[in-house]
Design an enzyme around this catalytic site. Sequence first.
Site, PDB file in Angstrom:
ATOM      1  N   ASP A 119       1.430  -2.795   2.876  1.00  0.00           N
ATOM      2  CA  ASP A 119       1.440  -2.175   1.604  1.00  0.00           C
ATOM      3  C   ASP A 119       0.123  -2.554   1.156  1.00  0.00           C
ATOM      4  O   ASP A 119      -0.978  -3.030   1.750  1.00  0.00           O
ATOM      5  CB  ASP A 119       2.401  -2.360   0.842  1.00  0.00           C
ATOM      6  CG  ASP A 119       2.957  -1.137   0.137  1.00  0.00           C
ATOM      7  OD1 ASP A 119       2.059  -0.918  -1.271  1.00  0.00           O
ATOM      8  OD2 ASP A 119       3.903  -0.561   0.135  1.00  0.00           O
ATOM      9  N   HIS A 159       1.804  -1.677  -6.173  1.00  0.00           N
ATOM     10  CA  HIS A 159       2.861  -0.793  -5.401  1.00  0.00           C
ATOM     11  C   HIS A 159       3.695  -1.813  -4.278  1.00  0.00           C
ATOM     12  O   HIS A 159       4.812  -2.012  -4.365  1.00  0.00           O
ATOM     13  CB  HIS A 159       2.116   0.289  -4.386  1.00  0.00           C
ATOM     14  CG  HIS A 159       3.007   1.115  -3.864  1.00  0.00           C
ATOM     15  ND1 HIS A 159       3.440   0.972  -2.605  1.00  0.00           N
ATOM     16  CD2 HIS A 159       3.503   2.432  -4.221  1.00  0.00           C
ATOM     17  CE1 HIS A 159       4.165   2.152  -2.247  1.00  0.00           C
ATOM     18  NE2 HIS A 159       4.195   2.840  -3.229  1.00  0.00           N
ATOM     19  N   SER A 450       8.283   6.037  -1.715  1.00  0.00           N
ATOM     20  CA  SER A 450       7.747   4.637  -1.254  1.00  0.00           C
ATOM     21  C   SER A 450       8.948   3.663  -1.840  1.00  0.00           C
ATOM     22  O   SER A 450       9.123   2.570  -1.608  1.00  0.00           O
ATOM     23  CB  SER A 450       6.685   4.549  -2.174  1.00  0.00           C
ATOM     24  OG  SER A 450       5.675   4.946  -1.607  1.00  0.00           O
TER      25      SER A 450
END
Length: 718
Positions: A119, A159, A450
């Site tokens: 990520d 994220h 996600s």
Amino acid sequence: MIVGLTPIKVNGQIESDELSVIVEVDGDPYQHKAYIEDHHPFVEVVEVYDTLLNAIAIKGNRQDIEEITLMEDIEKTYPVRTYHTTNVNTSIPFLKDPANQLDKPLAYNGEGVKVGVIDTGVDFHHPDLTSSYEGGYDLVDLDKEPMETLPEQGQPTLHGTHVSGIIAANGNMKGIAPEADLYGYRALGPGGMGTSVQVIAALERAVNDGMDVVNMSLGNSVNGPDWPTTVAVNKAIEKGVTVVIANGNAGPNNWTVGSPATSDKAISVGASTPPLTYPYLFDSFTDKKIPLQTLMDSVPWSLQRKYPIVYGGIGEKEINDAKGKIVLMKRGKIPFEEKARKAEEAGAIAVLIYNNEKGPFQGGLNDKGDEITIPVASLSKKDGEWLLEHMVQKNKWMATEYETTEDKMAQFSSRGPVTISWDIKPEIVAPGAAINSTVPGGYQELQGTSMAAPHVAGGAVLVKQAHPNWTPEQVKGALLTTAMPISDEKGNRYEPIDQGMGRMQIKKAIHTDTILHNPLLSLGKLTKLKEDVTYKLEIENVSDETKAYHFELPEQEKGLRWHFPKTFTIAAKQTKTVPITLEVTTSQRKKGLNQGWVTLRSDETSYELPYLFVNKEANFPRIMGFEFGLQAFSDGKYEYRLYLPGGAKGLTVDLYDAKTLQFKRTLLQLEELKKGLTEGVIEGRKVGDSGSYLANITIVTENGETYYQQVPVKIMSD
């Protein structure tokens, strides 16, 4: 060719003389490493890839790096496709211990299982992650500290930390598997952007580090089974790693799942809702119900009585007579937080922003949201215009009511199927709406597939802990076999390409006595007047006793006739492959996607198996992923690539002026193109003048059909 090109930054400034790059090589990468160390002493060989890639990562002076990349044994790389993040409150207890699952308490916490997150990095200093974090690697800066992008390095990211918290937070917040060993692999840099080769290199690192489970909450727009990242994912799974991938956030349209979630071996995840309470406006006189989508960073919408609504335009002017009222505003020009602040300063009790184009929208108040103390929500254009006509102009009051819901498909969740292979995607769904998790400096609510994928990755970790000898195929099979099909507000089951097998049920996956290894019946594309399609279903009995199975005959449908095996048994710890045959009279079926469900039973347990076939033709996108730009260190050459799921008899790319839309010139003409990836190089002198253009891509199929796509293109001379 250079890939993964990353200028080094010092104090936020790019140092143009130093580069970190990954190059694919011909032959033994370790020999290339030795050669560079002998002949280029000022270039550091940081990493050698020999599992999923044949490449080396190097750091050094730009001139030295350029010299190396021009060597004859530097191979052409995989296409460099840009990847991005597909941008734990009640969802975790909802999944781990819902009232309708087994009474036996969940005794697993992930201990002893290694899980990697590919990520944007991970804030390993976060107090909820420090005890779980065990290491990782940074494929952007090529070092062993995969920290999120910091503000001084470019557009900051959060994220990967959010995803990591859902899986393995172990502090004030508890993830699905809080005792798992967490590893972070930073493949996406500033702004959450990266390349396919960085992603593949991160996956190779995770494989070599011995990960049991890998989560990839990232993807691109290419819907095809043979894109290089998809191929790399399949290789990683063959080496013993369970890979979980977000399906994408381009729903609710079909054919929107992107690579690498198109992998047939990975677990592709769509987004459903956890238990949520939704506000909506309600007018009893007209029986009008208007759902509200609270903007990210807004305070919750908690109004309890009727309020009048006034119109505030797009927020350019002062708002009069707003005190104690709801202000309705139109999306456009003025940022959401400025609209909200102007309404709040005028004394408004809440703000509604309606779309300036068809459909609903999602938005946020950015970093300034904590300064705004009134709720801000979004509406569709249709609902906003209705309020303007029926409430604002008639000086009527509107009430807020609330509805609690769960297990509904999120509208943003990408749908399948996959082009060329016609596989059903997603394969499973998990909560991905309004998920609160760790971010650098605290916690934040985000939504997307996600957020759904790490719920399933955490579930895979717990299944692996319970069954340490199970293969990735068994872990995936257990999760899919025990998933629960979900239905919409009207009680209609969502289509297979919306939800796959349904919503994950962790306890049932851990305690299942049957594993269906390929339970999504993808029957392919049918072109003849009448066809018999046979699908071989692999069933594993993991219990300690012989089990009997039988299929239920579905309701008869015109043009379909099913042939199932009679009742059969499978001995303890044995696997059997059983044939399922479907006779299709294609003239009696609609063209395009045909899908539904068949039921397999064993004792008191039923397994709902989705099926899909394409009749004659399907309305899938014919042009995907067009890229055009300067080739690195190529003396003015340009490279192009695009994905053609159905191939093409002919392709033309015409350039139009971006402002006037006046035709300028033809950039590219090709003939007889096969299905899949098309790529090549154009000499700079043939490209033409610099400028901003709109590229009109035209293809003609073998059947003589014509398809178009428009993509902005910039041409810049050296």
